[in-house]
Structure formats: C-alpha cells, structure tokens
Write an enzyme that holds these catalytic residues in place. Structure first.
Site, PDB file in Angstrom:
ATOM      1  N   ASP A 259      15.542 -15.045  20.216  1.00 41.94           N
ATOM      2  CA  ASP A 259      15.265 -16.448  20.470  1.00 41.94           C
ATOM      3  C   ASP A 259      14.173 -16.973  19.540  1.00 41.94           C
ATOM      4  O   ASP A 259      13.141 -16.329  19.352  1.00 41.94           O
ATOM      5  CB  ASP A 259      14.832 -16.617  21.931  1.00 41.94           C
ATOM      6  CG  ASP A 259      14.421 -18.032  22.264  1.00 41.94           C
ATOM      7  OD1 ASP A 259      15.302 -18.909  22.261  1.00 41.94           O
ATOM      8  OD2 ASP A 259      13.223 -18.260  22.517  1.00 41.94           O
ATOM      9  N   GLU A 292      18.157 -17.186  16.425  1.00 35.86           N
ATOM     10  CA  GLU A 292      18.000 -18.637  16.440  1.00 35.86           C
ATOM     11  C   GLU A 292      16.806 -18.926  15.547  1.00 35.86           C
ATOM     12  O   GLU A 292      15.741 -18.336  15.724  1.00 35.86           O
ATOM     13  CB  GLU A 292      17.730 -19.141  17.857  1.00 35.86           C
ATOM     14  CG  GLU A 292      17.455 -20.642  17.902  1.00 35.86           C
ATOM     15  CD  GLU A 292      16.847 -21.084  19.221  1.00 35.86           C
ATOM     16  OE1 GLU A 292      17.035 -22.256  19.587  1.00 35.86           O
ATOM     17  OE2 GLU A 292      16.162 -20.267  19.879  1.00 35.86           O
TER      18      GLU A 292
END
Length: 597
Positions: A259, A292
């Site tokens: 993330d 990401e």
C-alpha cells in the site's frame, strides 16, 4: 514436533518445539522487559546487543502473554502472531507448522494469468464466509482474490489500513487456521491469493512503539499519518521484511500488494524487500509483488515488482464515465480521452508532466509490458473515498459502463475487479472504523473535512450528511447484496468476456507490447497491441453519447458490445457507448465464430 531455528523470525514469539518458545522484543528505550503470562507470573527477558531483549521459556503453543516495559505498562507483542480478542488483549503463541495443508504442492499461477478480485473480509463475513464465495468466483473466471489488509486493527470494523499488529490476522475475522484454510481452499480451486499489506505507517490506536522503540520513527520526516517510519534501521527493515515473508511462507499467500509506497521514503528498502522475498521463496513458486504508488516510479517495475495499480487509467475512465472533475479528478478534466489513450499505449498518463499542483509526477513507462499495469474501473479507494460510497453502477450510463468493462477484461493489462462489480451491486462501499471517544470524533470530523474540496460539500452543513465512519450502520450498509435480474445480466457479461480472455488473450500475453492508441473523438479511441504470437489485438471504445465514424477494421471480430443486432448505428463506425475487440488472424485461424456472443 521438530525444533526450529529462532533466527528465521527474529521479532516476536517463535515456537521452538512442543513446549518451548523463544520471545524477542526490540525495545531500545526500555530498561527492563518482562514476559507477563496469563497465570499472573512474570519472567524477565535478558538484554542483548542493539536494544534487543530475549528469553526462551517453557510456553507451548496457545500460551497467552504480554510484555511488561520497565514495570510501568503491559503491551501486546508488536509482532504478535495472533490476539486473544482486540489489540489490547493478550498475544497468543502460534505454531504455524501445525496446520496440515490439503494442497501442499500448489505453486501458484504466472502473473499474466491474473484476473484479480479485491474484497474486504469483514464485509463478507470473515475468513470462512469468503471461503464459501470461492467456487462462484472461480467459475466466473477470476484467477486470484486480493484481501484488503487483515493485520490486527482496533475494534471489529475497519478497512484494515489502521492496523497496529501487522503479524496477527484480525481476530474478529476468524483464527489463523481459518485464514490458512481459506487460502488452502482457494488453491484447490486454482485461485491465487494476494494480501494487501501496509508498511508505510501504523494506525493511531493501540500502537505502543513510541514508548519503548521510538527509533521506529523519524521525527524529521512526516507522512499523512504522522512521523515517518525509519527504514534506515536494520531492526525496522527486518520487522517489515520478515512480516512479508511470514505471509508468503507460513500462510502461503501467492503475492503481496504494498500500500502507498510513495509514503515509504526509502527506495532501498523496497528493493531489499523484493530481493529477500525472491531469495527466500522456492523458485518454483509464482510469487507476485505489486505496489500502489502515486509517484508512478516505473523503475520499481523494471526488476523488483511485477506491476503497479494504475490510478491514471482509472481516473481517466472515471471522468469519461461520470463527468466528475472535482479534487484529484481535476488532473484528468481537460483531456481524459487523450490521457486514457496514453495509459493504454504507454502505461501511465503522467510520466513527468505537471499535475494540478504544478508538481512533476511520474517516470517514462512506455518501455514496460502491458502486464506491468493493473487496470480497474473501481477499487476500495475509489468507491470508499467518495462521501457516500457510490459505485459506478449508480453513477454511469449502464451501457457506457458495460463498454468500459470490455476494455477492462480484454486489454492486455491485468484486470482488477472490486467485490460486487460482477453483480452490479447497488450498495455503497463506505469508509468505516470502530474507534471510540476523542479518536472517533476526530476521525468523523476529519472524514467530513476531506470533502471540502468537492463542490457538493463546500458548505459545512452539507458535510454533516456524510455517514459517520464509526456507526455500525455504516459498516452494515457496505455489504453487497444481489439484485437477481441485474446480477445475472452483469455476471453473464463478465463470464463471457473472461472466457474470451482466457482462451484468446492470456496464452499470448508473454512478450506482448503496446502499439499505441489513437483518439478518434471526445470519449472515443482505438488501442492496439502486438501479442506474443505476433497477432494484433485491437480495442475500439466509445464512451460518449455520439456515434463515431470509422473505416472498417481489417481484423477478425472477437467481441462487440452492444451486439450488432442491437446497435444504434450498425456498420464500421462506433455506436454510442460501445466497444469492439478484434484480433489479427494467424494460420490456422481460431474458430472465433464459436466464441463470439
């Protein structure tokens, strides 16, 4: 039970044999550390070099324990393998070798076969409830499920990005063995399993590291969540790398999605994590690593990571489908069709261009293969970060959404679906937590203030209508339900497209490369790729309400939406809200007629 080497996992409690466990805590700010057991007894951990405290004790699997710091506070193990309840409960000694795998020879799937289905375990009812969904997803054509973070967070309701004990699977979802059984069952159905992990911050509630290991953080640099994690320190790097290895080796996840790596201000750490994973995992296994990354750092995808979630592709598609240009969609307001074409032809839309803040963003990406980009129409962020969590099924023209789905599922990029997409679920996916007291108030108001940049919520009174993240009703409203008529029609489209992808595209993705994309008209474009066997794949897309003239395509049709019999402007042009996929012929020519709708 055989003895194991404790050095394999330096942080936390490692089972050595049927009766003994080695406990280790990095606590450079502590003078004394003790092991506090559930029977009320206390045993000292011995100080070691570099801030470590360790002990080997007669503690079998299942032992409940905490760490005592300087006789002042008792804290859970930051590397707890399981919690007895919430984050402030006792940590539990777990023997990962005790689970008997039913599919021990599973080696995963090649990355180019990935069709990813992102889901939230809690919303679907826990590990066992997700397991019940697996046959349906496999039959649909999904090849991998991706779990939003499951590291222990405060309370029972949370997206997972507020986790504070990243080694412990969330207790309210089920036991560690329940999670292993979910993964085991997925492997039996040919499904890979990816885990979303958060290595850029800890949640705001239940994190005691500042008290005894302040060196985990650096006060000279901050992220949106507070002081940045200090990856310069060996103990900190190992804490997160060993966590990644635990999920991949002990739970047999097939991949990790990191993330918001743009908030990890240490590219060397990201490279080391990937290299250690590749070194420790059996080379016969297919292990996927994706990121990401708001910074669009193409260099991460050249060697260490398989792919990046392509927010640029989503943002351009969202503007075309909804007309929304608030906040970060403003970066795609002027030329969304050209930016989508740039994504399809070169990977990222932003490859060094300046964004709305005047800041250069991104790196050149045209040299990367299409499979280095994960394309999606929706994900947890893009739905849940809306004030009311609306899905595209509630925001877009239905035919336009179907046409965009053709692009999603038949392009050579890796497609990602969000739970409920395939059912045209009308329910929202809202932002939810289960904080209490002052923190709950701060999260509620912070959530509402996030939308001040959106014209619909410029007024404070309007923002008060935004659902309270801490209310149980907000969580309950996020459970996808089935409208049988809409669900069957949408599932039929997904099933048909994924069958075509599996038969005519996936086998030829290795070696595929983009041939460019051309804007035909506002909202309409043509994208072309050379597949690994030399054939050309072409997708013509029109997301506008106007027909687009176009000369005949000299390729064999693979799929057309809407079907020619239902088109408002039959012929070589593109009807409003339409998509056409075509393939170049090879000898012998595939029997496409038998596969066309």
């Amino acid at each position: 039970m055989p003895s194991r080497t404790p050095e394999a996992w330096p942080h936390g409690a490692v089972v050595l044999d049927a009766e003994r466990t080695r406990f280790a805590l990095w606590a450079p700010d502590a003078r004394h550390v003790s092991l506090e057991l559930e029977d009320g007894s206390s045993r000292p951990l011995q100080p070691q070099a570099d801030g470590w405290f360790m002990a080997v004790e007669q503690c079998p699997p299942g032992t409940r324990y905490r760490f005592g710091i300087d006789g002042e506070i008792r804290v859970p193990d930051p590397a707890s393998r399981a919690q007895d309840g919430d984050i402030d409960g006792a940590s539990v000694v777990v023997d990962h070798q005790a689970y008997r795998w039913q599919h021990p020879h599973w080696r995963g799937r090649p990355w180019h076969e990935a069709v990813i289905y992102e889901l939230h375990v809690g919303v679907l009812g826990g590990y066992r409830a997700v397991e019940q969904q697996l046959p349906r997803l496999a039959e649909l054509g999904v090849t991998a499920i991706e779990l939003m973070p499951v590291g222990q967070f405060p309370g029972a309701r949370n997206w997972g990005y507020d986790g504070v004990l990243p080694y412990a699977p969330q207790a309210s979802y089920g036991s560690p063995d329940d999670l292993k059984r979910l993964i085991d069952s997925a492997h039996g159905l040919g499904l890979a399993v990816i885990l979303d992990v958060v290595y850029n911050h800890f949640g705001p509630d239940g994190n005691y590291l500042h008290r005894y290991a302040s060196a985990f953080f650096r006060e000279d640099r901050h992220t949106p969540w507070g002081a940045a994690i200090d990856f310069r320190r060996r103990q900190v790097r190992d804490f997160f790398i060993d966590n990644a290895l635990m999920w991949l080796l002990e739970y047999r996840f097939d991949g990790l999605r990191l993330d918001a790596v743009h908030a990890i201000d240490d590219p060397e750490f990201l490279g080391e994590l990937a290299q250690r994973v590749r070194q420790r995992c059996d080379p016969a296994r297919q292990v996927w690593l994706t990121v990401e990354n708001e910074h669009n750092q193409a260099r991460l995808l050249e060697r260490d990571y398989d792919a990046q979630w392509n927010d640029d592709g989503h943002n351009a598609l969202h503007v075309l489908l909804t007309g929304e240009t608030d906040a970060y969609y403003a970066d795609f307001a002027e030329q969304p069709t050209a930016q989508l074409a740039r994504c399809l032809g070169q990977g990222f839309a932003y490859q060094g261009q300046r964004n709305r803040h005047g800041t250069p963003r991104g790196e050149p990406s045209g040299h990367l293969p299409p499979s280095a980009f994960v394309l999606f129409l929706q994900n947890h962020d893009q739905i849940g970060n809306r004030a009311f969590g609306e899905r595209l099924a509630q925001l877009a023209e239905p035919q336009a959404l179907d046409a965009a789905t053709v692009l999603l599922l038949l392009s050579p990029m890796i497609p990602l679906l969000f739970m409920g997409d395939e059912l045209a679920a009308p329910q929202p996916f809202l932002f939810f937590t289960s904080h209490h007291g002052a923190l709950a108030d701060a999260v509620r108001e912070g959530r509402r203030n996030e939308f001040a940049a959106f014209s619909a919520f410029a007024d404070a009174d309007q923002r008060q209508r935004i659902p309270d993240p801490n209310a149980p009703a907000t969580f309950r409203a996020s459970r996808p339900q089935v409208d049988p008529i809409r669900a069957e029609r949408t599932q039929a489209l997904y099933r048909q497209l994924l069958r075509l992808r599996r038969q005519f595209i996936v086998p030829y993705l290795p070696g595929a490369q983009a041939l460019g994309a051309e804007v035909l008209a506002p909202g309409a474009l043509c994208a072309r790729w050379r597949l690994g066997d030399g054939r050309e794949l072409r997708i013509d897309l029109n997301l506008s309400a106007q027909p687009v003239e176009q000369p005949p395509v000299a390729l064999q049709p693979l799929f057309e939406y809407p079907p020619p019999a239902h088109s408002l402007s039959p012929g070589p042009g593109l009807a409003p809200y339409s998509a056409r996929a075509s393939l170049g012929a090879v000898a012998p020519t595939p029997d496409l007629d038998g596969e066309r709708p």
